[in-house]
Motif scaffolding. Structure first.
Motif, short mmCIF file in Angstrom:
data_model
loop_
_atom_site.label_atom_id
_atom_site.label_comp_id
_atom_site.label_asym_id
_atom_site.label_seq_id
_atom_site.Cartn_x
_atom_site.Cartn_y
_atom_site.Cartn_z
N LEU A 51 46.80 28.54 -43.48
CA LEU A 51 46.77 27.95 -42.16
C LEU A 51 46.17 26.46 -42.50
O LEU A 51 46.63 25.50 -41.74
N PRO A 52 45.27 26.51 -43.40
CA PRO A 52 44.59 24.98 -43.57
C PRO A 52 45.67 23.90 -44.07
O PRO A 52 45.88 22.72 -43.63
N VAL A 53 46.61 24.40 -44.81
CA VAL A 53 47.92 23.62 -45.40
C VAL A 53 48.76 23.32 -43.89
O VAL A 53 49.04 22.22 -43.97
N VAL A 54 48.79 24.31 -43.13
CA VAL A 54 49.81 24.02 -42.02
C VAL A 54 49.29 22.98 -41.36
O VAL A 54 49.97 22.13 -40.94
N ALA A 62 40.20 27.02 -49.63
CA ALA A 62 40.29 25.86 -48.55
C ALA A 62 39.93 26.47 -47.39
O ALA A 62 40.00 25.91 -46.43
N ALA A 63 40.00 27.66 -47.13
CA ALA A 63 39.80 28.71 -46.04
C ALA A 63 38.49 28.28 -44.99
O ALA A 63 37.45 28.62 -45.82
N PRO A 64 38.55 28.04 -44.16
CA PRO A 64 37.09 27.84 -43.24
C PRO A 64 36.89 29.27 -42.80
O PRO A 64 37.75 30.45 -42.99
N PRO A 65 35.77 29.59 -42.36
CA PRO A 65 35.38 31.13 -42.08
C PRO A 65 36.07 31.33 -40.91
O PRO A 65 36.78 30.68 -40.16
N LEU A 66 36.51 32.75 -40.85
CA LEU A 66 37.44 33.32 -39.81
C LEU A 66 36.83 33.09 -38.51
O LEU A 66 35.82 33.23 -38.23
N PRO A 108 33.88 26.34 -48.36
CA PRO A 108 35.27 25.86 -48.35
C PRO A 108 35.56 24.72 -49.09
O PRO A 108 34.51 23.49 -48.95
N ASP A 109 36.55 24.17 -49.90
CA ASP A 109 36.84 23.13 -50.64
C ASP A 109 37.55 22.21 -49.40
O ASP A 109 38.77 22.67 -49.09
N SER A 110 37.01 20.92 -49.02
CA SER A 110 37.53 20.28 -47.91
C SER A 110 38.76 19.61 -48.17
O SER A 110 39.37 19.00 -47.33
N THR A 111 38.98 19.25 -49.52
CA THR A 111 40.25 18.41 -50.00
C THR A 111 41.52 19.04 -50.37
O THR A 111 42.49 18.52 -50.51
N LEU A 112 41.34 20.73 -50.76
CA LEU A 112 42.33 21.32 -51.33
C LEU A 112 43.75 21.42 -50.64
O LEU A 112 44.74 20.86 -50.78
N ALA A 113 43.43 21.76 -49.37
CA ALA A 113 44.51 21.70 -48.32
C ALA A 113 45.15 20.65 -48.09
O ALA A 113 46.47 20.57 -48.11
N ARG A 114 44.54 19.49 -48.14
CA ARG A 114 45.27 18.02 -47.94
C ARG A 114 46.06 17.67 -49.17
O ARG A 114 47.18 17.19 -49.09
N ASN A 115 45.46 17.87 -50.25
CA ASN A 115 46.24 17.68 -51.59
C ASN A 115 47.51 18.65 -51.70
O ASN A 115 48.52 18.14 -52.28
N ILE A 116 47.55 19.64 -51.16
CA ILE A 116 48.67 20.64 -51.23
C ILE A 116 49.63 20.13 -50.37
O ILE A 116 50.91 20.00 -50.56
N ALA A 117 49.15 19.66 -49.16
CA ALA A 117 50.21 19.09 -48.18
C ALA A 117 50.73 17.96 -48.69
O ALA A 117 52.24 17.79 -48.28
N GLN A 118 49.99 17.19 -49.20
CA GLN A 118 50.83 15.78 -49.80
C GLN A 118 51.63 15.96 -50.85
O GLN A 118 52.72 15.45 -51.07
N ALA A 119 51.23 17.03 -51.73
CA ALA A 119 52.32 17.38 -52.80
C ALA A 119 53.74 18.08 -52.23
O ALA A 119 54.70 17.61 -52.79
N LEU A 120 53.55 18.88 -51.46
CA LEU A 120 54.94 19.39 -50.61
C LEU A 120 55.70 18.16 -50.02
O LEU A 120 56.80 18.09 -50.12
N LEU A 121 54.93 17.27 -49.56
CA LEU A 121 55.72 16.23 -48.62
C LEU A 121 56.45 15.41 -49.54
O LEU A 121 57.55 14.61 -49.31
N ALA A 122 55.73 15.13 -50.66
CA ALA A 122 56.37 14.56 -51.78
C ALA A 122 57.61 14.70 -52.30
O ALA A 122 58.52 14.10 -53.05
N LEU A 123 57.90 16.30 -52.20
CA LEU A 123 59.10 16.78 -52.80
C LEU A 123 60.18 16.60 -51.86
O LEU A 123 61.46 16.81 -52.24
N GLY A 124 59.82 16.34 -50.40
CA GLY A 124 60.98 16.00 -49.53
C GLY A 124 61.72 14.90 -49.53
O GLY A 124 61.37 14.08 -50.37
N PRO A 125 62.40 14.57 -48.49
CA PRO A 125 63.12 13.33 -48.29
C PRO A 125 62.24 12.04 -48.18
O PRO A 125 61.25 12.30 -47.52
N ARG A 126 62.52 10.92 -48.67
CA ARG A 126 61.83 9.80 -48.37
C ARG A 126 62.15 9.04 -47.31
O ARG A 126 63.46 9.06 -46.92
#
Length: 428
Positions: A74-77, A222-226, A410-428
């Motif tokens: 969910l944090p990545v979403v 990266a997950a916040p408290p439930l 929670p790690d506040s930067t991990l989800a952002r880094n993952i999202a950026q890496a996924l978007l970098a794989l997509g169309p430019r």
């Protein structure tokens, strides 16, 4: 025989076998529906039939097996939605509980109208092709150990960039792939980006054939408290009327007798103590309640003063029950069950004292991070010895919960880094 040829032959064999098994899989879906493990909505989606049309624009597809993986995603979403107002996210799950928790959490998410929740297709070639041809994801990501040969091959054939998030490979899993090592290598080598859950998992994934591991981190960090509803928490506290409470969370078959015996021992010293037992699979609630003569929350039943056990066999309420700050024993970890453990960071982030059985192979890294913030127990006397001082002293319980929480921020930067890496794989 070369590894490439071997992998291609095994892949073709799995393709043919799964095609032949499709009628039996349809029958099994009906059986699972009767047992509550599928829903009427899931049956067509498990065959790749979508419940809605594809939205225009960029579509990122994320697939999680069940509840834990879905919550971790969910944090990545959220980070993906924040990256672009035109982007949509398709989230698939493999279980009714995973799908339910997704629907439960989405209303609180900004941009939730751009999230599509579906059930994943089973790994039948025609069903997977139908799914991919309808949704046409620009980027896809599978979580942990969701390695399905036909679906991965179909993504590769469509030149769709595919990532593996929180890649997990135990020694036992790697050994089980030994006879199909070239098929495993063929799958792992197709991932455009791999995030391994730990250094040990990274080594096993590389041994299995992964050629690009760009990040080693645990998505659950990266997950916040439930989440929970404050009004519902106030109502729950009123219901419990100040009774000393402890929680046995995400329990599995084979653990119930140990937990019930521990509850009995605790009540010999703390007579008004209440055990809240949360089965990982809510459908087990009726059986546990019948054997223990205990009330069930799923039926709207509440514990009377003489009840020492309350079965909370509902979906989406873990955050509410953890918000009590009571001592929590994490299930799927005691002798007698299949074992593997569950995520101890969830109760720790709610400032709950945490204990676990010794069978924690699936969450070894998370438990190592907890250091002295977790207590290991095996038998009913072990559990009672841990609980009684905490139930007798709210101050001791608070101190133990605060110590656990310090290890679980929670790690506040991990989800952002993952999202950026996924978007970098997509169309430019």
């Amino acid at each position: 025989m070369s590894s490439l040829l071997c992998g291609a032959m095994l892949g073709a064999g799995w393709h043919g076998l799964s095609t032949l098994l499709a009628p039996a899989l349809r029958l099994n879906l009906r059986r699972r529906l009767a047992r509550g493990r599928e829903s009427l909505a899931s049956l067509p989606q498990r065959r790749g039939l979508a419940s809605r049309s594809r939205p225009p624009g960029l579509l990122v597809w994320l697939h999680a097996a069940s509840v834990g993986e879905t919550v971790a995603l969910l944090p990545v979403v959220e980070q993906l939605l924040d990256a672009s107002p035109a982007l949509h996210v398709l989230v698939t799950t493999g279980t009714v509980t995973g799908n339910a928790i997704l629907h439960d959490r989405l209303p609180a998410m900004a941009g939730q109208e751009r999230v599509i929740a579906q059930f994943a297709p089973l790994d039948v070639p025609r069903w997977g092709a139908r799914f991919l041809d309808h949704w046409r994801p620009d980027v896809g990501a599978l979580v942990e150990s969701e390695l399905w040969p036909n679906l991965i091959a179909a993504c590769h054939a469509r030149h769709m960039p595919l990532a593996l998030l929180n890649g997990r490979m135990s020694d036992r899993s790697l050994a089980s792939w030994r006879r199909a090592a070239c098929l495993l290598a063929r799958m792992l080598s197709t991932f455009a980006w791999v995030m391994a859950r730990s250094a040990e998992d990274a080594a096993r994934l590389q041994h299995g054939g992964a050629t690009r591991i760009d990040l080693i981190a645990d998505l659950k960090d990266a997950a916040p408290p439930l989440p929970h509803d404050p009004a519902a928490l106030a109502e729950l506290r009123s219901l419990l009327a100040g009774r000393p409470v402890w929680v046995a969370a995400s329990t599995h078959e084979g653990e119930d007798a140990t937990i019930i015996a521990a509850s009995t021992l605790v009540r010999q010293v703390v007579p008004d103590a209440l055990t809240i037992l949360i089965p990982r699979h809510p459908e087990r609630g009726a059986d546990i309640a019948a054997r223990a003569s205990a009330p069930r929350r799923a039926l709207g039943q509440t514990p009377a003063a003489q009840d020492g056990l309350w079965i909370c066999d509902t979906l989406g309420e873990m955050g509410l029950l953890l918000a009590l700050g009571a001592p929590v024993l994490m299930g799927n970890s005691l002798p007698g069950c299949a074992g593997g453990g569950h995520n101890p960071l969830e109760p720790a982030r709610a400032a709950c004292p945490v204990a676990s059985g010794p069978r924690i192979g699936n969450f070894r890294q998370a438990y190592a991070r907890m250091e002295d913030g977790v207590r290991f127990v095996e038998t009913p006397p072990d559990i009672a010895q841990w609980l009684i001082p905490l139930l007798q002293s709210p101050e001791a319980c608070h101190r133990a919960g605060a110590r656990a929480r310090r290890h679980a921020l929670p790690d506040s930067t991990l989800a952002r880094n993952i999202a950026q890496a996924l978007l970098a794989l997509g169309p430019r």
